[in-house]
Design a protein around this motif. Sequence first.
Motif, PDB file in Angstrom:
ATOM      1  N   ARG A 116      -6.124  -0.449   3.221  1.00 15.62           N
ATOM      2  CA  ARG A 116      -4.965   0.449   3.700  1.00 15.62           C
ATOM      3  C   ARG A 116      -4.802   1.563   2.797  1.00 15.62           C
ATOM      4  NH1 ARG A 116      -4.076  -4.130   5.672  1.00 15.62           N
ATOM      5  NH2 ARG A 116      -3.124  -4.248   7.634  1.00 15.62           N
ATOM      6  N   LEU A 117      -5.233   1.634   1.496  1.00 21.70           N
ATOM      7  CA  LEU A 117      -5.112   2.921   0.585  1.00 21.70           C
ATOM      8  C   LEU A 117      -5.975   4.058   0.864  1.00 21.70           C
ATOM      9  CD1 LEU A 117      -4.776   0.815  -2.732  1.00 21.70           C
ATOM     10  CD2 LEU A 117      -2.746   1.874  -1.697  1.00 21.70           C
TER      11      LEU A 117
ATOM     12  N   TRP B 126      -3.258  -0.592 -10.540  1.00 23.08           N
ATOM     13  CA  TRP B 126      -3.747   0.814  -9.712  1.00 23.08           C
ATOM     14  C   TRP B 126      -3.567   1.877 -10.711  1.00 23.08           C
ATOM     15  CZ3 TRP B 126      -5.506   2.678  -5.424  1.00 23.08           C
ATOM     16  CH2 TRP B 126      -4.631   4.043  -4.860  1.00 23.08           C
TER      17      TRP B 126
ATOM     18  N   VAL C 104      -4.593  -5.104   1.113  1.00 24.15           N
ATOM     19  CA  VAL C 104      -3.965  -3.700   0.461  1.00 24.15           C
ATOM     20  C   VAL C 104      -4.990  -2.678   0.328  1.00 24.15           C
ATOM     21  CG1 VAL C 104      -2.822  -2.829  -1.742  1.00 24.15           C
ATOM     22  CG2 VAL C 104      -2.103  -4.941  -0.808  1.00 24.15           C
TER      23      VAL C 104
ATOM     24  N   ALA D  82       0.724  -1.158   0.024  1.00 28.43           N
ATOM     25  CA  ALA D  82       0.027   0.227   0.120  1.00 28.43           C
ATOM     26  C   ALA D  82       0.902   1.050   0.012  1.00 28.43           C
ATOM     27  CB  ALA D  82      -0.970   0.018   0.854  1.00 28.43           C
TER      28      ALA D  82
END
Lengths: 241, 241, 241, 241, 241, 241, 241, 241
Positions: free
Chosen positions: H70-71, H89, H67, H41
């Motif tokens: 947590r972004l 991403w 992940v 992340a």
Amino acid sequence: MNSTPSEPPPPQEARLDLDRRRRIGMVEAIWGENKNAEQIAAILEHLKEAGELGLVTRVEVSKAEAVAQRLRSGRTRLEHHRQARCLTWGDLPDPDPGLGQVAVLCGGTSDLGVAKEAELALRLHSVATRLLVDVGVAGLHRLLAELESLAQARVLIACAGMEGALPTVLAGLVPQPVIGVPVSVGYGVSAGGLAALHGMLASCAPGLTVVNIDNGYGAAMAALRILRGGPGHHGPDRSGA
Amino acid sequence: MNSTPSEPPPPQEARLDLDRRRRIGMVEAIWGENKNAEQIAAILEHLKEAGELGLVTRVEVSKAEAVAQRLRSGRTRLEHHRQARCLTWGDLPDPDPGLGQVAVLCGGTSDLGVAKEAELALRLHSVATRLLVDVGVAGLHRLLAELESLAQARVLIACAGMEGALPTVLAGLVPQPVIGVPVSVGYGVSAGGLAALHGMLASCAPGLTVVNIDNGYGAAMAALRILRGGPGHHGPDRSGA
Amino acid sequence: MNSTPSEPPPPQEARLDLDRRRRIGMVEAIWGENKNAEQIAAILEHLKEAGELGLVTRVEVSKAEAVAQRLRSGRTRLEHHRQARCLTWGDLPDPDPGLGQVAVLCGGTSDLGVAKEAELALRLHSVATRLLVDVGVAGLHRLLAELESLAQARVLIACAGMEGALPTVLAGLVPQPVIGVPVSVGYGVSAGGLAALHGMLASCAPGLTVVNIDNGYGAAMAALRILRGGPGHHGPDRSGA
Amino acid sequence: MNSTPSEPPPPQEARLDLDRRRRIGMVEAIWGENKNAEQIAAILEHLKEAGELGLVTRVEVSKAEAVAQRLRSGRTRLEHHRQARCLTWGDLPDPDPGLGQVAVLCGGTSDLGVAKEAELALRLHSVATRLLVDVGVAGLHRLLAELESLAQARVLIACAGMEGALPTVLAGLVPQPVIGVPVSVGYGVSAGGLAALHGMLASCAPGLTVVNIDNGYGAAMAALRILRGGPGHHGPDRSGA
Amino acid sequence: MNSTPSEPPPPQEARLDLDRRRRIGMVEAIWGENKNAEQIAAILEHLKEAGELGLVTRVEVSKAEAVAQRLRSGRTRLEHHRQARCLTWGDLPDPDPGLGQVAVLCGGTSDLGVAKEAELALRLHSVATRLLVDVGVAGLHRLLAELESLAQARVLIACAGMEGALPTVLAGLVPQPVIGVPVSVGYGVSAGGLAALHGMLASCAPGLTVVNIDNGYGAAMAALRILRGGPGHHGPDRSGA
Amino acid sequence: MNSTPSEPPPPQEARLDLDRRRRIGMVEAIWGENKNAEQIAAILEHLKEAGELGLVTRVEVSKAEAVAQRLRSGRTRLEHHRQARCLTWGDLPDPDPGLGQVAVLCGGTSDLGVAKEAELALRLHSVATRLLVDVGVAGLHRLLAELESLAQARVLIACAGMEGALPTVLAGLVPQPVIGVPVSVGYGVSAGGLAALHGMLASCAPGLTVVNIDNGYGAAMAALRILRGGPGHHGPDRSGA
Amino acid sequence: MNSTPSEPPPPQEARLDLDRRRRIGMVEAIWGENKNAEQIAAILEHLKEAGELGLVTRVEVSKAEAVAQRLRSGRTRLEHHRQARCLTWGDLPDPDPGLGQVAVLCGGTSDLGVAKEAELALRLHSVATRLLVDVGVAGLHRLLAELESLAQARVLIACAGMEGALPTVLAGLVPQPVIGVPVSVGYGVSAGGLAALHGMLASCAPGLTVVNIDNGYGAAMAALRILRGGPGHHGPDRSGA
Amino acid sequence: MNSTPSEPPPPQEARLDLDRRRRIGMVEAIWGENKNAEQIAAILEHLKEAGELGLVTRVEVSKAEAVAQRLRSGRTRLEHHRQARCLTWGDLPDPDPGLGQVAVLCGGTSDLGVAKEAELALRLHSVATRLLVDVGVAGLHRLLAELESLAQARVLIACAGMEGALPTVLAGLVPQPVIGVPVSVGYGVSAGGLAALHGMLASCAPGLTVVNIDNGYGAAMAALRILRGGPGHHGPDRSGA
């Protein structure tokens, strides 16, 4: 997070080698280890449509159950063979006495799974088999006691882990084709079956052939190629399903 | 070009492990493969001064002759053993019947060199040996025919290349200590002796021990340790030279 | 320097596996690589006395000549086959049409030695062979053009070095038994034949069996076991010499 | 999904090598790693009927409990040895002082399991043992301090992981038979025990023999063969259970 | 047949890393094994022009002589060091006492070549060395007797073949930096030095570092990096030639 | 002794893959290592008849001369390229500027042979090359100094032995296709080129591809495939000979 | 089922090498991977009694907690270092500026655990460290930008997985001692760290030394040996705890 | 027990190779296997700030979800591609027709994951792809039927496990660049993909290049280097994100 949708069975499954039976007379086995339940179920449905039997190797109980839940063709018999770790799809044919018998030998209980996979693959192609367990070379008398009965078999498949000496000793005693199957049973230098594989390849007994470690299916198909090669068995087209 | 002068035997040779016989009762063998004739001759002279026998392994005829030309101690007997590929320095002692006999077996003529090295190393330590050749497992009847006579031996050393199954079969048949010596005879997967080594280590026969590939000397010393361990042979100090 | 006398052929040669023909119907091949000319000549004389043919593999021209000089039985035909690197001792029998034909294929000129060893070993046992060279998989059309003619063979032996893909492609195209022989031709990762061996063992084609690297004799004996297994060929005792 | 029924213990278990004690004087150990609880229980029942002790190696607590639940012969003592990871079946015999003592050494706590397996296998055959832990070569003084006491042992078993130098150092210091057991403790190049195995085989100390990685049982049986070989111990038939 | 002319030393030799001494304070050694005499001579001439010393490793006598014949710079001293198998080009500097001493140890005469290469490479950089031969671990007393004298050395280089245990035992006894050099002396599992390499890497002694098999030069340069790192030796620029 | 006559070039040579140029636009290289002079000469004559150029790799001077003596087509130019260890047969074409340039880099003089083989194979297909030697990663400044000039090349071939880091560093610096060729130069763990091969395959630089150890010809053909793939080069048929 | 009682910490723990600090000046690290929580706790208590700090490597969170619950010496600080996967027992000392700084470099986040283990082991011996992450060779500019600052370090430890080229490039750029630590990060040929290990050993950069894969502790102890070797640091006895 | 606090993303992440796109025109892929969700992340946030797309390989569903939680950059699209086991991403760009098409082939369903990773990495760089599954060499007709359509592709990526013969057969049939990707699918000798890797490297088809086992991303980047190399694509700076 976005996620790619649960992807449907890919269209390329249409490229299954259904022509194989016509060409070389064998049912294509599905190697189940690196496939998930959706993929296996899709392939089995496809085989069903093509009128083929199905054999999936290396399937544990839980994956077998997941496959069963996904299958639409409910009337086709799906059977999980625990010791052989295989799924069969469709009714297994009766043995064809004209093909002759294959003896499957192994050194101990730990080799049983591979031996059973070989037996099942042969049964799927109408071949009669006979299983002999616990005939390892550390106690030779057990093997020597079976020599006479082994004369009935047209081909012998010998599965062994550890040092893999069983096929060597066997091929020194009998005149028939002997196919060695190294088994990934062992530890230290024999872990993974490489010592058994090398032992069989290095064998001082003449005319022993070998397949990959744990490849019971492969040994069975090699035996089938041999059985069909005799007079009256001119190739794959006579093998009914 | 200047060149460093032909260097004299280095003084460190004085550090030969002459204490070894007192400590563990064995003559130190000189591994001849990576030493030149000057180095070997210097070591032999040194052993002579210390009143020791000498055994040099892995010496071909031409190097043996080169060593002979460099030795000053003309009255000491230097003998080259062609099949064993060894040099001995000094008079070999007579066998000591009290130590018992060691049987050395091998699968075929190709393993003979290693078997002979083992025999010679034992003879140097007063141990009687008996050699059996051509008892490989591809023709089991030859080994089975010798089983009774093998009961005379206190230790068995079995040398085998290829798949190395001889020690496994042997250890399944007799109760004595069996020491396997893999032999670097073979090709493909058995080239260099690794398949034989792994086969012996992976053996399903209980209590088989193994030494390095081609290490006939090592197997002999292991047998010697065993022979001396019995009552009446309380250690190395009783071995005369 | 004293030296051990040129030792006579050791008495253990009497332990040659002469019973092998009765038991498994094959002539014992002498592996010539690690034997010297004296040893080979002694074994051949012994075979002659027993009324047997002799086949010695891995013999270069110079050793062949040294063997010839040492043989007493002058009237027996000794022939050195340069490409196969083999010696034969005695008159080779005519092919027995009833046994059927074995096709021996190889990828290129570099694999020829191994293919020739296989052919010679079969010829020694009265089996007719057909050789196809330069049918490697980098130019598939050459193999595809031979498919029809290959239907005549009862067994196929495919020799290949490098990546060893020929037996895999072949076993996907024909129904007969296919025996792969990895050849120690190559460099880098394929040096020594291990890549070819592993490629054949890992093959995705069903029922391919494999022998040790460069083991043309072994593949031939495996083919012989198969040929004799059909109806009308009930074992080894029908093979005349 | 149909499923093959929970298969009964296969009849071939009748082929257990019960003749082994008579032939070579050892109880057959059951290698438990690749067997399930049903298979182990069936074998133990069979041994019980034959009046034999049982030793099953590589059994974790949970499998041990599963075996216990399946056993019918409730009065026979089943014991799980946690550190040795072994099951014993039947009452262990008292040590026979006449056989002499075996010293079992290991470099550290991580090697303890293998050392304990060796001790247990010896105890099962009435052999007294002595265990020395933490005598690794990185702190030599600990081993040197025990040299005198080691003179009591007739055989030494040295277990070591990592670089496996303990048996080499030991065999350079004592005259008795030394058996090296590589232990699969380590990481990187020593993961799996291969570095230790090769270090022991390559040892410059004369007469060190080696068994497979982690094979505590094998080392014990090799020691037993040695112990019985001395005068007054003429073979297996004198070993009581 | 046309043939490409004997090609002149290629212009790219101008790309020799002459900047190395300024950057890391070391003379670039020429690895002589895969270069012919023309190539080596051309590089040496080039070094001469740049005012550098030259060190060529792995050069046998005959190649050394061929190089000598091709060199133009007759007044520069070319010396062949037979045991070290090295050529030096230019006058070797005197040892610089301020750098401290490096002890070079080896297990036996067979490891001498690698030890001598290390000594020579250090001498080329003005480092004093001390050589101890025959301190192998199979006779520990020889090493223990030298412990006190070893306290004089700032760095220890330990060369060992076979099982390679010497650096491990040494690093457990002394506090200085110990650099292990595996030597390609041995046979079977120790052939090529891999067993020694793995033994050193797997060592249970803390803080032992290792270089490639037979890399005496590399161990010397590692010692040099250490020696120069102390106070008063702030980097490469202080090393005179 | 009878001996098989010096066998004529086998008829199967007619099966050379002459169709290759039409199919994939490449001249088939003859791998000379395992072929004798007769076999090579026969193949070259055959290529001549088909109007093809010939390239034989891995041919030392003496074999080259033996081939020359056996060739009938005297007017065709046969050239031996000493550093590349190759024979060419026929006149090499001029470079085709439209194809673009290939840069061939190597770490040192020892890698030169492989780099030269790559250059020669490209030249045979009308591709211009540029050679950079001594740009190894232990002296990075030499490579960094060439970065700008490397922008001229459409493809880069980087040959490296030892740890093989050159292609990794290169592929981190330039955007073009980089083909790594491991070179079998080294000793210890890098002997045979495996460490270099693994280093290149494991590279953390994205988009580096690799060919077999020492396979300069293969890298050249991979570059050729790339060069022809651009607009205006629609496949093999435009490559003149 | 009977079961052996939960065995108390074995008495042999008394044989911990507590003499090590006096002899070579290092705290003995406990390798935690193959030890259970009871064993680790017993060892830590023992170290406490001897007045020693403790370092246990390869301990995951759950095992760390199990150890904490078993410790009696509540006032001693037990700390688990998550990234380094280590336990420390006792208060870490302050850095001793006189020892100098060690730079620890790694190629990426995946190598961080090994780098942290090295840092922690140095901190335990009062050595100051500096960590540089993400300086891999696929983006050289990052490393080149740090060259000046690296001149402050007396020793450099370079951790790298994949192809492991970082230490090679580094040792070509700086004059200090460089210790390479291969990291078991990677897949395919780099799985397990062997490609990185071989790449470092095969390095063409002179004087690079290497420790076992993932052995951050070993690299730290090698650095400590170097740091203490300079004038004013005459051995282990000056290292306070 | 004290424990080190959950450490923040380390500052060194600032050293991400963001210069890579400018230098070699590729997005740096994050190898997710040995990184935890926090680390991934942190890297993704950093890429976002730099305006870069992100690709994380080897991420299973559960880690992908961790992940996502947590972004911080919620508006950027995070997508998990299940079959490819990758996270992307940012918004994937549309294919650029000017770059040409890459064909990605694989032998069966088990190779699909690697093929999908290659496709995704190409899509991230605006390259159009076409996927062909089930074209393994055991049923050649399936591949032969696609030959004409393959002529559309500028580069072919062939993924194969087991014996890995697909790229060899393919490179013998088409003139374009062929990149082989060994797949870690198989068992026995093919477990881990090494047999497939060696088969591809040893290939007798000229100009086949190879990447590491399972390295779909690497093969894609190699294809990208090739695609950009043609006229009108002079390097990385034209690749838009």
